[in-house]
Design an enzyme around this catalytic site. Structure first.
Site, PDB file in Angstrom:
ATOM      1  N   LYS A 133      78.929  30.368 -51.357  1.00  0.00           N
ATOM      2  CA  LYS A 133      79.683  29.183 -51.791  1.00  0.00           C
ATOM      3  C   LYS A 133      81.152  29.587 -52.028  1.00  0.00           C
ATOM      4  CE  LYS A 133      78.414  29.980 -56.601  1.00  0.00           C
ATOM      5  NZ  LYS A 133      77.355  29.781 -57.603  1.00  0.00           N
ATOM      6  N   TYR A 176     114.546  34.701 -63.079  1.00  0.00           N
ATOM      7  CA  TYR A 176     114.760  33.470 -63.843  1.00  0.00           C
ATOM      8  C   TYR A 176     114.689  33.750 -65.331  1.00  0.00           C
ATOM      9  CZ  TYR A 176     113.844  30.659 -59.632  1.00  0.00           C
ATOM     10  OH  TYR A 176     113.888  30.075 -58.404  1.00  0.00           O
TER      11      TYR A 176
HETATM   12  C1  PLP Z   1      76.544  30.866 -57.813  1.00  0.00           C
HETATM   13  C2  PLP Z   1      75.093  30.832 -57.888  1.00  0.00           C
HETATM   14  C3  PLP Z   1      74.338  31.999 -57.694  1.00  0.00           C
HETATM   15  C4  PLP Z   1      74.971  33.351 -57.486  1.00  0.00           C
HETATM   16  O1  PLP Z   1      75.622  33.780 -58.660  1.00  0.00           O
HETATM   17  P1  PLP Z   1      76.275  35.241 -58.750  1.00  0.00           P
HETATM   18  O2  PLP Z   1      76.516  35.439 -60.199  1.00  0.00           O
HETATM   19  O3  PLP Z   1      77.555  35.185 -57.996  1.00  0.00           O
HETATM   20  O4  PLP Z   1      75.329  36.195 -58.162  1.00  0.00           O
HETATM   21  C5  PLP Z   1      72.957  31.876 -57.707  1.00  0.00           C
HETATM   22  N1  PLP Z   1      72.364  30.674 -57.929  1.00  0.00           N
HETATM   23  C6  PLP Z   1      73.066  29.549 -58.127  1.00  0.00           C
HETATM   24  C7  PLP Z   1      72.341  28.266 -58.355  1.00  0.00           C
HETATM   25  C8  PLP Z   1      74.450  29.580 -58.129  1.00  0.00           C
HETATM   26  O5  PLP Z   1      75.136  28.463 -58.342  1.00  0.00           O
END
Ligand code: PLP
Length: 386
Positions: A38, A278
């Site tokens: 993501k 600045y």
């Molecule tokens: C973002 C997410 C993960 C992964 O999280 P990390 O801490 O980056 O490993 C896993 N499950 C869900 C539902 C998430 O939203």
């Protein structure tokens, strides 16, 4: 003619390979890794990360929304699975996902009903994962809905296939949440049992993000959804410390993929008693040599690093002097001999044994490493290097 950006983000293939090996060694071969991509692969670019992951044998990817799934589908190999953990705007997107074989979380009965109707109309089988609300209190099916959900799934098994059952923990990266996480694990097992009792059993269970997978072995189950750790970052200092002894003994560690580099655009000398840039936040107290670097807050170098950030030039750590501007920073190079226009400047990463880590960068700018990564501007070119 090649017109270049003022900085570049390098992504290390060997670091990625190291991290996947690290995770596989730790989890064992029975645990499937879903690569969480993501936020444009946490700022690394899905176009870079999906092929790297596939080269390491990863064939499952998690995204937040339908548009992210669309971007992933353009890059992923035929056999790779894409799973949407969150938002779907409308029926068109849902239909697109069903037709593409993209799987998605079901966290409301209504989404399941829509899915069944659409899959029937399309004459295709929808692939879903049941998300259980265990105490994170964001999305998820509550216990009282499970009988009804199971009933629908059993009745419409010809058009909807449940691939998994899952949940998400509320802060597995901090000991402060230990009780809450344990309670969530308990509730998850309860839900899985309820579903099995109602005829929906044998599902792939996946609950762990990086922090949970690294520190709560019991949360690994059949699959883990690993985001930040695959990019070589620890979810928190606590997680790092938890693993530290064992990793030291086994001689293994996570390695960051990302380096952010630019070059000196100008150098100049100023006398004592001169304000720099600045305003009047920095006053020289001796004759100084300055280097100007063409990266500012428009390029993701936070203004809060004014008089506060560091970069590497010629293997030396040098300080940001004065305010970060929209497109430049000024750094003090008085004590670094020979700095010249065109010298490499490392904003994040290593140079001659010195390092600027995202973690230290974040502390200085008071951001979570997740946030800093996600905010690195899309327009900075990413290149995969060895
Ligand atoms: C973002 C997410 C993960 C992964 O999280 P990390 O801490 O980056 O490993 C896993 N499950 C869900 C539902 C998430 O939203």
């Amino acid at each position: 003619m090649a017109i270049k950006a003022t900085s570049v983000i390098e992504i290390s293939r060997s670091a990625y390979k190291n991290n996947i090996k690290y995770l596989r060694d730790l989890f064992g071969s029975g645990v499937r890794i879903s690569s969480v991509i993501k936020g444009d692969a946490y700022g690394h670019g899905v176009g870079n990360i999906i092929p790297l992951a596939e080269q390491q044998g990863i064939d499952h990817f998690s995204v937040f929304s339908a548009d992210e799934a669309y971007a992933a589908v353009q890059v992923a190999r035929q056999g790779s699975e894409i799973m949407v953990m969150g938002h779907i705007n409308d029926d068109d997107e849902l239909a697109w996902m069903i037709s593409q074989g993209v799987s998605f979380f079901v966290f409301e009965v209504e989404r399941l009903e829509k899915t069944i109707a659409l899959a029937r109309r399309l004459g295709q089988v929808a692939k879903v994962h049941l998300e259980i609300e265990t105490g994170f209190n964001r999305t998820g099916l509550v216990l009282s809905e499970l009988e009804r959900v199971a009933g629908l799934l059993v009745a419409h098994g010809d058009v909807v296939r449940v691939e998994g059952v899952c949940t998400h923990y509320a802060g597995a990266e901090s000991v402060a949440n230990h009780l809450r996480v344990n309670q969530q694990i308990g509730r998850f097992y309860g839900a899985v049992q309820t579903l099995a009792g109602a005829g929906v059993g044998g599902l792939t269970r996946h609950t762990a993000c990086s922090a949970a997978a690294l520190t709560y072995p019991e949360t690994r189950m059949e699959m883990v959804r690993v985001g930040i750790a695959q990019y070589g970052f620890w979810p928190s200092q606590e997680t790092f410390i938890f693993r530290y002894q064992d990793d030291l003994q086994r001689g293994r560690d996570l390695k960051r993929l990302i380096s952010w580099k630019s070059r000196v655009m100008a150098v100049k000398e100023v006398g004592s008693g001169e304000f720099i840039g600045y305003g009047n936040t920095f006053l020289s107290n001796r004759p100084m040599k300055l280097a100007i670097v063409p990266v500012g807050y428009a390029n993701g170098f936070s203004r809060s690093l004014s008089n506060n950030g560091h970069v590497l030039i010629r293997g030396k750590r040098v300080s940001v002097l004065g305010n970060v501007t929209m497109n430049t920073i000024t750094v003090g190079v008085t004590d670094v001999p020979g700095v010249a226009v065109g010298d490499e400047v490392v904003l994040i990463g290593k140079q001659k044994g010195q390092a600027i880590t995202v973690a230290s960068f974040c502390e200085m700018s008071n951001q979570l490493n997740y946030q800093l990564l996600a905010r690195l501007p899309e327009k900075i070119p990413r290149v995969v290097v060895r």
